[in-house]
Write a protein that holds these residues in place. Sequence first.
Motif, PDB file in Angstrom:
ATOM      1  N   ASN A   1       0.849  -1.184   0.000  1.00  0.00           N
ATOM      2  CA  ASN A   1       0.000   0.000   0.000  1.00  0.00           C
ATOM      3  C   ASN A   1       0.886   1.235   0.000  1.00  0.00           C
ATOM      4  OD1 ASN A   1      -2.352   1.732   0.468  1.00  0.00           O
ATOM      5  ND2 ASN A   1      -3.333  -0.100   1.297  1.00  0.00           N
TER       6      ASN A   1
ATOM      7  N   VAL B   1      -7.704   0.473   2.620  1.00  0.00           N
ATOM      8  CA  VAL B   1      -8.128  -0.848   2.162  1.00  0.00           C
ATOM      9  C   VAL B   1      -9.633  -0.902   2.294  1.00  0.00           C
ATOM     10  CG1 VAL B   1      -8.042  -3.335   2.559  1.00  0.00           C
ATOM     11  CG2 VAL B   1      -5.962  -1.971   2.811  1.00  0.00           C
TER      12      VAL B   1
ATOM     13  N   ASN C   1      -7.189  -1.827  -2.659  1.00  0.00           N
ATOM     14  CA  ASN C   1      -6.289  -1.001  -1.854  1.00  0.00           C
ATOM     15  C   ASN C   1      -5.627   0.045  -2.721  1.00  0.00           C
ATOM     16  OD1 ASN C   1      -4.731  -3.541  -2.800  1.00  0.00           O
ATOM     17  ND2 ASN C   1      -3.106  -2.037  -2.408  1.00  0.00           N
TER      18      ASN C   1
END
Length: 358
Positions: A265, A272, A289
């Motif tokens: 990420n 998310v 994400n």
Amino acid sequence: MDRAPGLSVRLKLTISYAGFLVVTGILLMAAVLAYYTYFLPSGWILTPTGDFMIDRGRLLGSFAPFIIGVLCFLLVFGLLGGWFLAGRMLAPLDRITNATRVAAAGSLSHRIALPGRSDEFHELADAFDAMLARLETHVAEQQRFAANASHELRTPLAVTRTLLDVARKDRDSDELVDRLHFVNARAIDLTEALLLLSRADQRSFTKDRVDLSLVAEEATETLLPLAEKHGVTIETAGDLAFAVGSPALLLQVTTNLVHNAIVHNLAERGTVRIIAAAGPAFVTLTVENTGEQLTQHLVSTLTEPFQRGAERVRRHHAGVGLGLAIVKSITRAHDGTLTLTPRAGGGLRVTVRLPAAP
């Protein structure tokens, strides 16, 4: 497998064709004789001397040689014609048998490719070709997986040996013990992942009614400390979505997806999003994400074992490279589909589609 010798299928079909033809001829002759003998008036046939034949016994006696000759002709014709027709009918089986022998010898790339219109033999040949294609793909995947697994397992073992050699010379080995513990834990995680992957491939699990929305909440609660550590916000949404499968394996699917979404990420303020949705025939679990920009080519390779992509390098908590491979295997074992799509703004969207529970 040893079997007692017997007649070939072609010979059996030939005898069947000939026998059927002879029996049909006998019945036809019997019907003609019965009609001549019992249904026509006496004295309707002229003898060679010009007299009318009245004795039915003489009629049968004069007709018998003709019947025998016709039946002999039908027998010979039935055997020859039946042998030819049986050979024509069984010709596709010869191609299928040869393809089976070639596959048994280890060549899975051979295909029957039976020409002509669709019938039972063509359906059998097409099904066999499809089976060979799946076997070829599966064997190639297993070979590639074995090579990758051997490479991944060799790395921690080599590191462990090196650390042990250093520990022999260094009395202050607290740091080495910590590193050995980390390497050993990684090897254990890899072994457990391999066992889980094998279990999913074999479909050796008990099926039950599972709500994907509850599974998503459980996985979120478990991974919430990891998300907070990475500065990632997790959002959940959706309705009740009941599927049929193993609760433990479907929880593993969700955990792997959320774990990957957290680890891969943005460095700051990543998000998310987990969505469970239900339809009339299927239920879906979507995990998306934020993150770096991914290409479609890279995304298509992420479900391969030990594949992390060019930029998805190992990090702390990055796993052993089997997360999405396990998700794919479990989804396939539940007769579902897995779809990976790069997000326009960066990151990844993963959708698991499973048959809905009745």
